[in-house]
Design a protein around this motif. Sequence first.
Motif, mmCIF file in Angstrom:
data_model
loop_
_atom_site.group_PDB
_atom_site.id
_atom_site.type_symbol
_atom_site.label_atom_id
_atom_site.label_comp_id
_atom_site.label_asym_id
_atom_site.label_seq_id
_atom_site.Cartn_x
_atom_site.Cartn_y
_atom_site.Cartn_z
ATOM 1 N N ARG A 53 19.124 14.929 -25.808
ATOM 2 C CA ARG A 53 19.130 14.501 -24.400
ATOM 3 C C ARG A 53 18.584 13.091 -24.253
ATOM 4 N N VAL A 54 17.494 12.797 -24.940
ATOM 5 C CA VAL A 54 16.905 11.458 -24.871
ATOM 6 C C VAL A 54 17.856 10.434 -25.487
ATOM 7 N N SER A 55 18.387 10.752 -26.653
ATOM 8 C CA SER A 55 19.248 9.802 -27.376
ATOM 9 C C SER A 55 20.565 9.532 -26.657
ATOM 10 N N SER A 56 21.043 10.501 -25.894
ATOM 11 C CA SER A 56 22.339 10.325 -25.235
ATOM 12 C C SER A 56 22.225 9.786 -23.810
ATOM 13 N N CYS A 57 21.009 9.617 -23.309
ATOM 14 C CA CYS A 57 20.844 9.108 -21.950
ATOM 15 C C CYS A 57 21.286 7.647 -21.875
ATOM 16 N N GLY A 58 22.081 7.322 -20.875
ATOM 17 C CA GLY A 58 22.589 5.966 -20.731
ATOM 18 C C GLY A 58 21.946 5.174 -19.610
ATOM 19 N N ASP A 59 20.924 5.716 -18.979
ATOM 20 C CA ASP A 59 20.298 5.077 -17.827
ATOM 21 C C ASP A 59 18.925 4.521 -18.217
ATOM 22 N N LEU A 60 18.801 3.198 -18.224
ATOM 23 C CA LEU A 60 17.542 2.562 -18.607
ATOM 24 C C LEU A 60 16.381 2.949 -17.700
ATOM 25 N N GLU A 61 16.631 3.138 -16.416
ATOM 26 C CA GLU A 61 15.560 3.525 -15.497
ATOM 27 C C GLU A 61 15.039 4.916 -15.829
ATOM 28 N N VAL A 62 15.937 5.833 -16.090
ATOM 29 C CA VAL A 62 15.532 7.197 -16.465
ATOM 30 C C VAL A 62 14.765 7.153 -17.780
ATOM 31 N N LEU A 63 15.273 6.397 -18.736
ATOM 32 C CA LEU A 63 14.576 6.276 -20.016
ATOM 33 C C LEU A 63 13.189 5.676 -19.826
#
Length: 86
Positions: A53-63
């Motif tokens: 889930r972390v590795s596939s997240c594409g949103d910098l704000e969420v990360l």
Amino acid sequence: MSTYTLRFPGSGTIIEEAILKGREEGRRKVRAEDILRVLRVRGVEVSDAVRERVSSCGDLEVLGTWLDRAVTVGSAGELFVESAGA
């Protein structure tokens, strides 16, 4: 006083778009790696599902939010729990 804008031959083209897209992807990848590293260094166990889930997240704000939370969470799953005040 005038300002100088740096322009290179590919500026404003598909080449520039590809370069910018690559930079953005690089930032997302590094941020995801940072989250996982903070958890590892803190001794927080990370399941394959959380890692994916972390590795596939594409949103910098969420990360960025998850990175902030990684510093204090007790379990990796808590990264994804919204606070009551949010």
